[in-house]
Design a protein around this motif. Sequence first.
Motif, short mmCIF file in Angstrom:
data_model
loop_
_atom_site.label_atom_id
_atom_site.label_comp_id
_atom_site.label_asym_id
_atom_site.label_seq_id
_atom_site.Cartn_x
_atom_site.Cartn_y
_atom_site.Cartn_z
N LEU A 1 21.32 2.33 18.44
CA LEU A 1 19.92 2.34 18.02
C LEU A 1 19.03 2.86 19.16
CD1 LEU A 1 19.70 -1.10 16.17
CD2 LEU A 1 20.08 1.17 15.19
N ARG A 2 18.00 3.57 18.76
CA ARG A 2 17.05 4.12 19.73
C ARG A 2 15.66 3.97 19.14
NH1 ARG A 2 14.91 9.00 18.44
NH2 ARG A 2 15.76 10.05 16.61
N PRO A 3 14.62 3.90 19.97
CA PRO A 3 13.26 3.76 19.45
C PRO A 3 12.73 5.09 18.91
CG PRO A 3 13.23 3.84 21.84
CD PRO A 3 14.68 3.80 21.44
N LEU A 4 11.98 5.01 17.83
CA LEU A 4 11.33 6.19 17.25
C LEU A 4 9.89 6.25 17.78
CD1 LEU A 4 11.22 8.56 15.28
CD2 LEU A 4 10.65 6.93 13.46
N HIS A 5 9.61 7.26 18.59
CA HIS A 5 8.29 7.38 19.23
C HIS A 5 7.40 8.36 18.46
CE1 HIS A 5 9.52 4.98 22.62
NE2 HIS A 5 10.57 5.75 22.83
N GLU A 6 6.11 8.22 18.67
CA GLU A 6 5.13 9.08 18.00
C GLU A 6 5.28 10.54 18.44
OE1 GLU A 6 0.26 9.47 17.48
OE2 GLU A 6 1.14 7.84 18.69
N SER B 1 -0.74 24.79 6.47
CA SER B 1 -2.05 25.42 6.62
C SER B 1 -2.23 26.55 5.62
CB SER B 1 -2.22 25.94 8.04
OG SER B 1 -2.17 24.88 8.97
N GLN B 2 -1.15 27.24 5.31
CA GLN B 2 -1.26 28.34 4.34
C GLN B 2 -1.72 27.83 2.98
OE1 GLN B 2 2.50 30.37 4.21
NE2 GLN B 2 2.40 31.05 6.35
N LYS B 3 -1.40 26.57 2.63
CA LYS B 3 -1.83 25.98 1.36
C LYS B 3 -3.02 25.04 1.54
CE LYS B 3 2.44 26.12 -1.35
NZ LYS B 3 3.35 25.33 -2.22
N GLN B 4 -3.58 25.06 2.72
CA GLN B 4 -4.72 24.20 3.02
C GLN B 4 -4.38 22.73 2.76
OE1 GLN B 4 -8.04 25.69 0.75
NE2 GLN B 4 -8.30 27.50 2.04
N ILE B 5 -3.21 22.35 3.25
CA ILE B 5 -2.74 20.96 3.12
C ILE B 5 -2.87 20.30 4.49
CG2 ILE B 5 -0.76 19.48 2.64
CD1 ILE B 5 0.29 21.64 0.77
N GLN B 6 -3.49 19.13 4.50
CA GLN B 6 -3.66 18.38 5.73
C GLN B 6 -2.47 17.43 5.93
OE1 GLN B 6 -7.42 16.35 5.50
NE2 GLN B 6 -8.63 18.23 5.69
N LEU B 7 -2.02 17.32 7.16
CA LEU B 7 -0.93 16.41 7.51
C LEU B 7 -1.49 15.27 8.34
CD1 LEU B 7 1.85 18.99 8.56
CD2 LEU B 7 1.54 17.88 6.33
N SER B 8 -1.08 14.05 7.99
CA SER B 8 -1.54 12.88 8.75
C SER B 8 -0.35 11.99 9.08
CB SER B 8 -2.58 12.08 7.95
OG SER B 8 -1.99 11.52 6.78
N LEU B 9 -0.46 11.26 10.18
CA LEU B 9 0.62 10.39 10.65
C LEU B 9 0.04 9.00 10.95
CD1 LEU B 9 3.51 9.83 11.68
CD2 LEU B 9 2.78 10.69 13.92
N THR B 10 0.68 7.99 10.39
CA THR B 10 0.32 6.59 10.65
C THR B 10 1.55 5.87 11.18
OG1 THR B 10 -1.28 6.64 8.84
CG2 THR B 10 -0.59 4.47 9.67
N LEU B 11 1.47 5.39 12.39
CA LEU B 11 2.60 4.72 13.03
C LEU B 11 2.24 3.24 13.19
CD1 LEU B 11 5.39 5.54 14.19
CD2 LEU B 11 4.33 5.61 16.44
N ASP B 12 2.76 2.39 12.27
CA ASP B 12 2.48 0.95 12.30
C ASP B 12 3.50 0.17 13.13
OD1 ASP B 12 0.28 1.33 10.67
OD2 ASP B 12 1.47 1.14 8.84
N ALA B 13 4.57 0.82 13.54
CA ALA B 13 5.61 0.14 14.32
C ALA B 13 6.42 1.18 15.07
CB ALA B 13 6.51 -0.70 13.42
N THR B 14 7.21 0.71 16.00
CA THR B 14 8.16 1.58 16.71
C THR B 14 9.57 1.09 16.39
OG1 THR B 14 6.54 1.86 18.49
CG2 THR B 14 8.81 2.54 18.94
N PRO B 15 10.11 1.49 15.23
CA PRO B 15 11.41 0.95 14.79
C PRO B 15 12.56 1.48 15.63
CG PRO B 15 10.70 2.66 13.30
CD PRO B 15 9.56 2.46 14.27
N GLN B 16 13.67 0.76 15.57
CA GLN B 16 14.93 1.18 16.19
C GLN B 16 15.77 1.87 15.12
OE1 GLN B 16 15.77 0.66 19.52
NE2 GLN B 16 13.69 -0.13 19.82
#
Length: 420
Positions: free
Chosen positions: A289-294, A309-324
């Motif tokens: 197991l290893r930690p998943l970092h942002e 971007s070509q389709k004008q789609i926005q990407l968002s990231l929400t990191l509520d934990a740092t799982p193994q």
Amino acid sequence: MQKTAKSLTRKLSFYFGGIALLVAAILYLLSIVILYWVEDELNRRTLEQIAPSAQTAFQQGAESPLVLSTTIVAYNDIASLPDEYQRIADLPNGFLDELHDTFKEDIFIFRGQYGEGEATHPLILVMDAEQVELSRNEWNNISLVILAVTLMLFALFGFAITLLTRRLIAPIRAISEQLEDSEGDQSFSVSKDATQEFHALTASLNHYQQQIAQLIRREQAFSRYASHELRTPLTIIQGASRLMEQEGKPEFMQRQRSRIAKAASNMQHIIDALLSLVKQEKGLSSPDLRPLHEKELRQILAEVEPLASQKQIQLSLTLDATPQIAPSEAVLRMLLINLLNNAINASDSGRIAISVDEEGISVKDQGRGMSSSDTRPQGHGLGLEIVEALCQRYQWRFSLNNCDKGCIARLHFPASTHAS
């Protein structure tokens, strides 16, 4: 030489037939021995029961020898014994049995004594065995009857064992024939009267056959995906190399070099993921197991940013934990790149949200979603089998469902990871 169900049936029939024959022979011999013993025991009891009557007759003045029946003669004086019976005097007191090959004929003898006043007198009873026992012809007839009954029972037992053996072997033969004629998608079955164990066996065979077929489909899809993904950067590299052979502006040449570098990097990521999977399957490396970092997730999002971007789609990231997690960076990249590309392909605009918690990773789009008659959303079918195959290798679970608008794909971590 390979053994078949028929040869096994014959061998079992011979085996049980041999046992039946041995049992029949034992029963025959036992019957003869018991008959001999019963015959002798009856004669002994006859002499034992008639002895008091002979004693009473002698005490009342009967002379020796005293004929008690056509087969029994009693003596109370050794001198009155015939010459051929004089050896009876040497027998011990209380003797009661049959003597063979001692006198001219076989006889039963009772040797005892009784008291009369102060005197003691011998009491000898002699029975002619030839007259009271069964004759040779009678014994032969009895033996034939016992032998006939025994052979009949042997035949019936052998027939019953043969039928039982064939019935037991029939489901095995049916399964064997179905295995030989199986074309990969044929289900196995046995007759309704087969035992429950054979029905359980066919159910297990069908279950494992479905699992094998599913694994084969996934491996084939994975192979097609790997070859496609490796061929794409190779094509880019080859095309950019040919363009660089032509004279062009520095900006053009720099753009081709960037294309080559990016394609080589993508190829390296794919090769690293494949090598990681191969090492894990061969046991060369343990999935620690290893930690998943942002930072790792941001790098993956950066790779699909131009396409979004070509389709004008926005990407968002929400990191509520740092799982193994167990998958390597290359494998996780392959998983998320597939999910993100499929979400982008299924969307015309809007937003794609990636969220991470202790239980899994979710990719939610605002695309067209799945119709009620389709198990795969539009645009989401390309890499799903690859994602499912990769998840299975790490005991993850993959789910894809419609939401308020679009679909949500989720990678569920194993329960042991939650606990840790």
